[in-house]
Design a protein around this motif. Sequence first.
Motif, short mmCIF file in Angstrom:
data_model
loop_
_atom_site.label_atom_id
_atom_site.label_comp_id
_atom_site.label_asym_id
_atom_site.label_seq_id
_atom_site.Cartn_x
_atom_site.Cartn_y
_atom_site.Cartn_z
N ALA A 189 -29.80 -67.64 9.17
CA ALA A 189 -30.88 -68.55 8.82
C ALA A 189 -30.34 -69.91 8.41
CB ALA A 189 -31.72 -67.94 7.69
N ILE A 190 -29.30 -69.90 7.57
CA ILE A 190 -28.76 -71.18 7.08
C ILE A 190 -28.00 -71.89 8.21
CG2 ILE A 190 -27.19 -72.24 5.42
CD1 ILE A 190 -27.97 -69.97 3.47
N GLY A 191 -27.29 -71.12 9.04
CA GLY A 191 -26.60 -71.72 10.18
C GLY A 191 -27.58 -72.39 11.14
N LEU A 192 -28.70 -71.71 11.41
CA LEU A 192 -29.72 -72.30 12.27
C LEU A 192 -30.33 -73.53 11.61
CD1 LEU A 192 -31.70 -69.21 13.67
CD2 LEU A 192 -30.35 -70.88 14.96
N ALA A 193 -30.59 -73.43 10.31
CA ALA A 193 -31.18 -74.57 9.59
C ALA A 193 -30.25 -75.78 9.67
CB ALA A 193 -31.45 -74.19 8.14
N ALA A 194 -28.93 -75.52 9.59
CA ALA A 194 -27.97 -76.63 9.65
C ALA A 194 -28.04 -77.30 11.02
CB ALA A 194 -26.56 -76.11 9.38
#
Lengths: 307, 343
Positions: B188-193
């Motif tokens: 989720a955080i990788g995609l958000a980045a």
Amino acid sequence: MPAVEMVGVSKTYRGRGGQPLKALDGLDMVVGSGGVHGLLGPNGSGKTTSIRALLGLVGVDGGSGTMKVLDQPVPSGLPGVIGDVGAMVETPLFFPGFSGRRNLRLLAETAGVPSARVEECLELVDLRERADDRFKGYSLGMKQRLGIAAALLKAPRLLILDEPSNGLDPAGIRDVRELIRRLGSDGRTTVLVSSHLLAEIQQVCDSVTILARGRRVASGPVAEVLSRAGTGDVRVVVPDPAAAAAVLSAAGFSVSPTPDGQVLVHGAPAPGQITRVLAEHGHYVEELVRVTPDLESAFLAITGERA
Amino acid sequence: MSAMTEQPTTAPQPAAAAHRGSLFRAELHRFRARRFVQVLLGLAVLGWLGAVVIGLLNFGEPTEADFADARQQMEEILASERAWYAECAAEAERAGELAEQMCGPGIDASTWRVEDFVQTAPFDFAATADAGAMAFAAAAAVLLFLIGATWIGAEWSHRTIVALLFWVPNRVRVMATKIGVLALAAVAIGLAAQLAWLLMAWILRTFVGDGQELPDGFWGDLLAVQGRGVLLVVLISLIGFGLANLVRNTGAALGVGFVYFAIVENALRIYDPMLERWLISTNAAALVAPDGVRVVDYSVMTTGPEGPPSYLVTNLQGALVVGAAAAVIVGIGVWLFARRDLH
Ligand SMILES: Nc1ncnc2c1ncn2[C@@H]1O[C@H](COP(=O)(O)OP(=O)(O)O)[C@@H](O)[C@H]1O
Ligand SMILES: [Mg+2]
């Protein structure tokens, strides 16, 4: 069906310098269903280790003995009965940055315990008002109470509390003991409570297993076990100890004076007799106390008896 | 605590009847409630805003003033070049050589263009897309390394993972759930980045962009880099988790990570430059970079047209090496956890 059964369980730790340390040495323990069972022993006698073994936290020595909790073998059958077992071992373990309530809710969620039960348990240990404070800000006693609340969350059939009155003030100790008594007499909960305090076991337990150096040295109903250890002595305080001792002696009691000017009556079956005899001879009792053995002498008595 | 004595003991409730327990859901809640995670993500958002503002201030069509600055700079450089050439030519004359031979061709001012000296340029997404995606992946990976290490490190320092076993005795299941929640968060955080990079690029293109069309195949290439960037974030989060789980302490895990990247890798590079191709940082970069990373051994002197020996670390090798490191570190920790005595 016993709630807990341990037969010949040994646990050897690697001590400092690698030499083996036998924390449990062929321990036998049977906890009948219902009521409050005490696990009594001095520090280092293996109380916590035996509880950890029952919960599958430490592995016991290969091939040593068998353990059952609620009729399921440990550790293989543990997942099947863990929903009925509540435990607090040694110190309460919680996330310091989360509130007491959040800590309990996270645990409740893992087991599908409804959040209303969280509130009930907070109420039971009187933590409702401080439930939203962070755990790290709690006093030792509040932490201990939160630990007990967590153990109660599942409304367990078997409740295991390791030295639950540690860190509590006298009022807290009294309340915890009352709670334990109440749970033990509700007809469905079995409480296994460990302590190094004889008085505590005497107050709350129906039966007891006494441990010394990882072995069982005595077990059975509390009154029975302690009477074996009891001295039966009664200490009497009167204004004139010498005369009173003579009177009691003449009445057939075995008597000895104490250095601090009191009278010790040995093996007195009924203290009422002592009062009556003394009163008849004009000695009025100021204080009369049954001498209960401290844990140390109880141990000596019990182990001595069995040797 | 008088309430304790006044309250009747509650009637037992069949706990599982109404609600199904879910360790996964509880762990997810705990992850979201963690102050450390919230603070780090907040700082990341602030950092992103700062980067956008800096981008808006530094990209753009050059102004008259920019051109004037550039012209002045060009003249200065031209003057110094001419001075140098004159000196060189004088020396050649003294030595009886031809100036062209010794000093190269003369300075031809007509080939110098002011545009080449303009510092300010509009934002060129086509040229920066891959580098931006890699930078965002790297930042997210560092973030997730910290989050992964503290996620399990906090459990060890407060021993709450032991208390959890009173509720779920299956140790492998406990670990697998924690790893699953972390991996999900890392995705989720990788995609958000990566979305944050696209959003930043869109803002810069809209306000200070070069107005050029994006080339054919642009999005396919970029999305591939971004996808591999998310994979990197997940693998690095697992390495952080695995280290903290092995040493059972967040601080020590971060120390091990620092010693490895700052000391061990550099020592290995000095010992043998070609070891570069097996280092975690090289493979992590190769996993994400569009065509992998070429490791060149400059220590070998060559005169041939093929240049010094080199080795291409492909995307696949990068994924396998970083993935294997994560699997080994996490695997040993889980195996030990399943067997150890817990206190
Ligand atoms: N993790 C450990 N490593 C080594 N020895 C231990 C460990 N835990 C307990 N012991 C030893 O085992 C014995 C029993 O300890 P414990 O079960 O904690 O006693 P109690 O709870 O009755 O005070 C003690 O001698 C203690 O030092
Ligand atoms: Mg103990």
